[in-house]
Write an enzyme that holds these catalytic residues in place. Structure first.
Site, PDB file in Angstrom:
ATOM      1  N   HIS A  54      63.693  26.538  13.664  1.00  0.00           N
ATOM      2  CA  HIS A  54      63.291  27.866  13.542  1.00  0.00           C
ATOM      3  C   HIS A  54      61.930  28.132  13.108  1.00  0.00           C
ATOM      4  CE1 HIS A  54      64.537  32.211  12.445  1.00  0.00           C
ATOM      5  NE2 HIS A  54      63.350  32.094  12.130  1.00  0.00           N
ATOM      6  N   HIS A  56      57.861  30.294  14.217  1.00  0.00           N
ATOM      7  CA  HIS A  56      57.433  31.302  14.806  1.00  0.00           C
ATOM      8  C   HIS A  56      55.929  30.717  15.095  1.00  0.00           C
ATOM      9  CE1 HIS A  56      60.188  34.520  13.683  1.00  0.00           C
ATOM     10  NE2 HIS A  56      60.675  33.737  12.521  1.00  0.00           N
ATOM     11  N   GLN A 149      60.699  41.707  17.093  1.00  0.00           N
ATOM     12  CA  GLN A 149      60.130  41.642  15.592  1.00  0.00           C
ATOM     13  C   GLN A 149      60.478  43.018  14.739  1.00  0.00           C
ATOM     14  OE1 GLN A 149      57.490  38.978  13.559  1.00  0.00           O
ATOM     15  NE2 GLN A 149      58.649  39.891  11.993  1.00  0.00           N
ATOM     16  N   HIS A 207      67.988  37.082  13.843  1.00  0.00           N
ATOM     17  CA  HIS A 207      67.243  37.049  12.447  1.00  0.00           C
ATOM     18  C   HIS A 207      68.303  38.014  11.635  1.00  0.00           C
ATOM     19  CE1 HIS A 207      63.655  35.328  13.647  1.00  0.00           C
ATOM     20  NE2 HIS A 207      63.150  35.449  12.562  1.00  0.00           N
ATOM     21  N   GLU A 210      67.858  38.973   6.668  1.00  0.00           N
ATOM     22  CA  GLU A 210      66.837  38.487   6.034  1.00  0.00           C
ATOM     23  C   GLU A 210      66.382  39.291   4.879  1.00  0.00           C
ATOM     24  OE1 GLU A 210      63.423  37.157   7.904  1.00  0.00           O
ATOM     25  OE2 GLU A 210      62.644  35.712   6.480  1.00  0.00           O
ATOM     26  N   ASP A 306      60.349  27.810   9.595  1.00  0.00           N
ATOM     27  CA  ASP A 306      60.073  29.426  10.035  1.00  0.00           C
ATOM     28  C   ASP A 306      58.575  29.631  10.030  1.00  0.00           C
ATOM     29  OD1 ASP A 306      60.962  32.040  10.298  1.00  0.00           O
ATOM     30  OD2 ASP A 306      61.137  32.557   7.932  1.00  0.00           O
TER      31      ASP A 306
HETATM   32 FE   FE2 Z   1      61.938  33.851  11.075  1.00  0.00          FE
END
Ligand code: FE2
Length: 399
Positions: A54, A56, A149, A207, A210, A306
């Site tokens: 995971h 980005h 996102q 996601h 979170e 992440d």
């Molecule tokens: Fe993430």
């Protein structure tokens, strides 16, 4: 080629293995064939390659550019990113992603699942990442998650953009139910993403919850749809930090569904320890999902970095050892066996998350991809932050 005297995955006896035509041919006590090249590993630890489950990559390596996140909060991170976004272009993404993938490779990472923001009408990052996946395939195998996102229902044309990203070649469909405007949008967004994945035969990585809001329950919808659509372990719930705050009676009920659904989990101990609990005074929640309890229930959990050196997480150099190190502390997994076996969070468990177990692992017949660590076992490697001495991909030395 014959590799002698390896400590394969913490084995107490040293073993040899033979590599032929890019595959593991045999493992055991082997003798050199005539004319065969031999490498003595002198008791060093051999593991299957590390896997980043995971990250980005489209935001990586942007910390401090143009401004630093002074408070370290998620919200200031978003402000910093909106300033950085103004100079986002294809060359900028290419340059940073290539650098980050090389950083990972130097630490023995050969597989990377990256989430790419698709709430952008131009889908520029998505297009660029599809090209880079091909271009970098000899450095690392990259999986792309089309990641909305800013939401699927809560962003203009969110459904269309997500669908377009899947048609462009995303490997997995994402969602962000806790970010959607309403509970109804949250459920609908998960339904939409899961049905899209089902239709196009893609993996799913959401996601999921979170947030420190104990009422955030996207996870139950993700697990239910994974079960009903028969997607099972093709589905991953990332983060699930709200689960940290769920009441125990609800978790007890939820566990049954999670087991039936067979979904994977990814916890991100560095970033969520840093970003969660920010609205708390004291006691201050750790903000990492219930890793120990999930594992005890037989549910797969891997660890991810992440963010790497970006507005949301200001550190990181591609070494997944740091992720494991933090994860063991924050999840209270510090027993001897826990530490010794903790490499599994970034190897075998992550391979299940990426759905690549058919071509992963040190077994005859599988691609000869492995790393050699300057350590005698993983306890030693973790404790001394041992160097990755070599990384072989499909029989070829990459590092
Ligand atoms: Fe993430």
């Amino acid at each position: 080629m014959l590799f002698k005297n390896a400590c394969i995955e913490n084995s107490t006896q040293l073993q040899d293995f033979r590599v032929e035509d890019g595959l593991f041919k045999e493992i055991g006590n082997l003798t050199q064939a005539e004319g065969e090249e031999v490498k003595d590993l002198e008791g060093k630890l051999v593991l299957p390659p590390f896997i980043e489950s995971h990250v980005h990559l489209d935001t990586c390596l942007t910390a401090g550019d143009p401004v630093w996140n002074m408070s370290g909060t998620l919200f200031e991170g978003i402000e910093c990113w909106s300033k950085r976004k103004e100079k986002l272009n294809e060359d900028d993404i290419r340059e940073r992603v290539k650098k980050a993938v090389q950083m990972y490779a130097a630490h023995g990472v050969q597989f990377i699942r990256t989430h790419v923001d698709v709430t952008d009408p131009s889908l520029m990052a998505m297009k660029t990442m599809v090209d880079l996946r091909e271009e970098l395939k000899d450095v690392a195998e990259i999986q792309i998650v089309a990641f909305p996102q800013e939401g699927i229902l809560s962003f203009p044309k969110g459904k269309e953009l997500l669908t377009e990203a899947v048609k462009m070649g995303a490997d997995a469909v994402g969602a962000i139910p806790h970010f959607e405007f309403t509970r109804e949008y949250s459920v609908e967004s998960v339904n939409f993403a899961m049905e899209l994945a089902y239709k196009y035969d893609k993996l799913v990585d959401v996601h999921c919850d979170e947030i420190d809001d104990e009422a955030s329950r996207g996870l139950e919808t993700v697990a239910t749809r994974a079960l009903e659509l028969g997607l099972f372990d093709k589905v991953t719930a990332s983060h699930t930090t709200a689960m940290h705050s769920y009441n125990n009676a609800y978790v007890l009920k939820l566990m049954r569904l999670l087991k039936m659904s067979r979904i994977n989990f990814v916890a991100n101990p560095l970033v969520n320890t840093h970003l969660q609990g920010r609205a708390d005074t004291y006691p201050k929640r750790r903000g990492v999902t219930r890793v120990k309890e999930l594992l005890e229930a037989g549910i797969n959990v891997s660890f991810g970095h992440d963010d790497i050196f970006d507005p949301w997480y200001p550190l990181g150099n591609g070494n997944l050892r740091d992720v494991v190190f933090m994860g063991l502390h924050v999840c209270q997994l510090m027993g001897y066996e826990d530490i010794m076996n903790s490499y599994r969070f970034i190897t075998h468990n992550a391979a299940k998350t990426l759905h690549i177990t058919d071509r992963y692992g040190i077994e005859p017949g599988k691609p000869a991809s492995f790393v050699v660590m300057d350590a005698t076992d993983y306890y030693d490697a973790l404790n001394r932050n041992a160097k990755c001495m070599a990384s072989y991909m499909k029989g070829g030395k990459r590092h």
